[in-house]
Design an enzyme around this catalytic site. Structure first.
Site, short mmCIF file in Angstrom:
data_model
loop_
_atom_site.label_atom_id
_atom_site.label_comp_id
_atom_site.label_asym_id
_atom_site.label_seq_id
_atom_site.Cartn_x
_atom_site.Cartn_y
_atom_site.Cartn_z
N GLY A 24 0.82 -1.20 0.00
CA GLY A 24 0.00 0.00 0.00
C GLY A 24 0.86 1.25 0.00
O GLY A 24 2.05 1.21 0.33
N ARG A 25 0.23 2.37 -0.38
CA ARG A 25 0.95 3.64 -0.44
C ARG A 25 0.20 4.70 0.34
O ARG A 25 -1.03 4.71 0.37
CB ARG A 25 1.11 4.12 -1.88
CG ARG A 25 2.05 3.27 -2.73
CD ARG A 25 2.16 3.81 -4.14
NE ARG A 25 3.10 3.03 -4.95
CZ ARG A 25 4.40 3.27 -5.01
NH1 ARG A 25 4.92 4.29 -4.33
NH2 ARG A 25 5.19 2.53 -5.77
N GLY A 26 0.95 5.59 0.95
CA GLY A 26 0.39 6.72 1.66
C GLY A 26 1.07 7.99 1.24
O GLY A 26 1.94 7.99 0.35
N GLY A 27 0.67 9.11 1.87
CA GLY A 27 1.25 10.38 1.48
C GLY A 27 2.69 10.52 1.87
O GLY A 27 3.45 11.26 1.22
N MET A 28 3.11 9.82 2.93
CA MET A 28 4.49 9.98 3.42
C MET A 28 5.29 8.69 3.40
O MET A 28 6.48 8.71 3.72
CB MET A 28 4.46 10.52 4.86
CG MET A 28 3.86 11.91 4.98
SD MET A 28 3.79 12.47 6.69
CE MET A 28 2.54 11.38 7.35
N LYS A 46 7.68 -0.71 6.25
CA LYS A 46 7.21 0.65 5.95
C LYS A 46 8.43 1.55 5.72
O LYS A 46 9.29 1.68 6.59
CB LYS A 46 6.37 1.19 7.11
CG LYS A 46 5.83 2.57 6.87
CD LYS A 46 4.96 3.03 8.03
CE LYS A 46 4.42 4.42 7.77
NZ LYS A 46 3.56 4.89 8.88
N ASP A 139 -2.56 9.03 13.93
CA ASP A 139 -2.94 8.70 12.56
C ASP A 139 -3.92 7.52 12.57
O ASP A 139 -3.76 6.55 11.82
CB ASP A 139 -1.71 8.37 11.73
CG ASP A 139 -2.00 8.44 10.22
OD1 ASP A 139 -3.01 9.08 9.85
OD2 ASP A 139 -1.22 7.86 9.43
#
Length: 467
Positions: A24-28, A46, A139
């Site tokens: 998965g991908r996130g903003g940071m 991560k 978060d």
């Protein structure tokens, strides 16, 4: 190796970790599936971008809280195996959970309330454990809640992504201007850069509860619209979005999402407990009103309800003992005036099973008391008409008896005999009666002789003569 998180590191090595694919991908950051080549186990790796690793404040917070979080042993907190920095990138190696995240389970549709509560109560317990140690997640969102059904009989939850957790944190951005967290689930004090504590995570948990039950977050739109909603807006009530939900859940979510931390629940577990209670059926709707007692409804004339004015005359269906015997306490017995607050039965309404026996049951088991008497009529006029039937029956029986007595008594006095002094006005014909009766005169009354006739050997008795 580049430190750009937008680049795909699949097939490369990062220290002792061989990167096998993207999870998965996130903003940071980017979450990879990797293999620890030293131990031969699968991990979730991560990787945080180089631009954040260059921020000294962020690096210090990352290292400090990674150490604190890895020391926490809780069933619903994903275990942290390792963390560090390689090639200008910060990384955290954690347990690889074989399952899905809560965001995928929601999928834009409301979840069943019982399932949502079962998952979120595990999240709440994990967050309270963090808060008791002075840590704040910052978060909390569905993408950071991992769900698996392969480790136990029920769905098991792991709260992940503790890279942003910090103790006594203030502010919401790094020196480079990056927001720490997700604006979609961020508390107002988080967005304003005020001091944060466990109640900040509770706000995010309330938003996540909203998303599970509604299938969408409380505020939607672009980033600025979402931020304004958290700061000053009010989310649409859940019961309006999903009419099947009770209105009580609106109060629970509203308190968990209160703008001021002081107006929220004391803990996350308390929030989810209140939500579970609000989503349960209201017991007050099925409970009897105060002062009233449930009465069984009779079927086919059996087990008739107790009359509000007390026991009816005669034996009751299903009641044993002598006529007039009161039922034992607690078995359909009520005071003569009914239970407190009871509404009197409409005048003239005869409850089923009272008075005349129901069809198919024959005559009552017990008749009137010995001696031919009848039970006294109820003292209250509103108790029905059964006592009138008894009185009318008594009048008919007594009247019939008197009439029969008069008939039979009069017949005896007016028998077929004539009175003693009754005389005939008709002249008897001349009948020859033997010698000496040439004149044709009668012999006279009984007891007298005429001429030379011999005296009679017997004396005739005339009926009604009084002799």
């Amino acid at each position: 190796m580049t430190g750009d998180v937008s680049a795909d590191l699949t097939g490369r090595r990062l220290g002792n970790y061989r990167i096998d694919g993207v999870l998965g991908r996130g903003g940071m950051s980017v979450m990879y599936k990797a293999t620890d080549v030293r131990l031969g186990r699968k991990v979730a790796l991560k990787v945080i971008g180089q631009h954040l690793g260059a921020d000294a404040e962020f690096r210090e917070r990352f290292v400090d809280e990674a150490r604190n979080t890895s020391a926490i042993d809780h069933a619903n907190i994903v275990p942290l195996y390792d963390f560090g920095e390689l090639d200008g990138m910060l990384y955290i190696a954690m347990r690889l959970v074989d399952g899905s995240d809560l965001a995928s389970l929601i999928g834009g549709s409301p979840m069943r309330p019982d399932r949502a509560i079962g998952l979120l109560e595990q999240v709440a317990d994990a967050l309270d454990t963090l808060h008791n140690r002075g840590l704040v997640h910052l978060d909390v969102k569905p993408a950071n809640v991992l769900v698996t059904s392969r480790e136990s009989a029920r769905e098991h939850v792991y709260v992940a992504d503790f890279g942003l957790t910090r103790r006594g944190a203030t502010g919401h951005r790094t020196r480079g201007g990056d927001f720490l967290g997700s604006p979609t689930y961020a508390a107002p004090e988080h967005l304003r850069g005020e001091p944060l504590d466990g109640r900040t995570d509770q706000y995010a948990l309330a938003c996540m509860l909203y998303a599970c039950l509604a299938g969408r977050p409380p505020f939607q739109g672009d980033v600025q619209t979402v931020i304004k909603g958290h700061l000053n807006g009010t989310a649409p009530p859940l019961s309006r979005i999903v009419p099947a939900l009770p209105s009580a859940i609106d109060d629970v979510v509203g308190k968990g999402m209160a703008k001021s931390p002081n107006d929220r629940y004391a803990t996350c577990v308390e929030l989810v407990t209140a939500a579970r209670k609000a989503l349960q059926p209201d017991p007050a709707r099925s409970a009897p009103m105060a002062g009233r007692h449930p009465v069984a409804v009779a079927h086919n004339g059996e087990g008739g309800p107790v009359h509000p004015y007390g026991q009816q005359p005669g034996p009751q269906p299903g009641q044993s003992g002598q006529p007039g015997q009161q039922p034992p306490a607690g078995f359909g017995h009520q005071s003569p005036y009914g239970p407190p607050g009871a509404v009197p039965q409409q005048y003239g309404a005869q409850p089923q099973g009272m008075g005349m026996p129901p069809q198919g049951m024959g005559m009552p088991r017990y008749g009137p008391p010995p001696g031919g008497g009848f039970p006294p009529a109820p003292g209250n006029k509103g108790g029905g008409k059964a006592w009138i039937a008894w009185v009318l029956a008594a009048v008919v029986v007594v009247g019939a008896g008197i009439a029969a007595l008069l008939i039979f008594t009069g017949g005896d006095d007016e028998g077929g005999t004539e009175p003693a002094d009754q005389t005939s006005t008709t002249t008897a014909p001349d009948i020859p009666v033997g010698p000496g009766s040439a004149t044709g005169e009668p012999t006279g009354s009984a007891g007298e002789t005429s001429g030379n006739n011999a005296p009679p050997t017997s004396i005739p008795v005339v009926p009604g003569s009084g002799r």
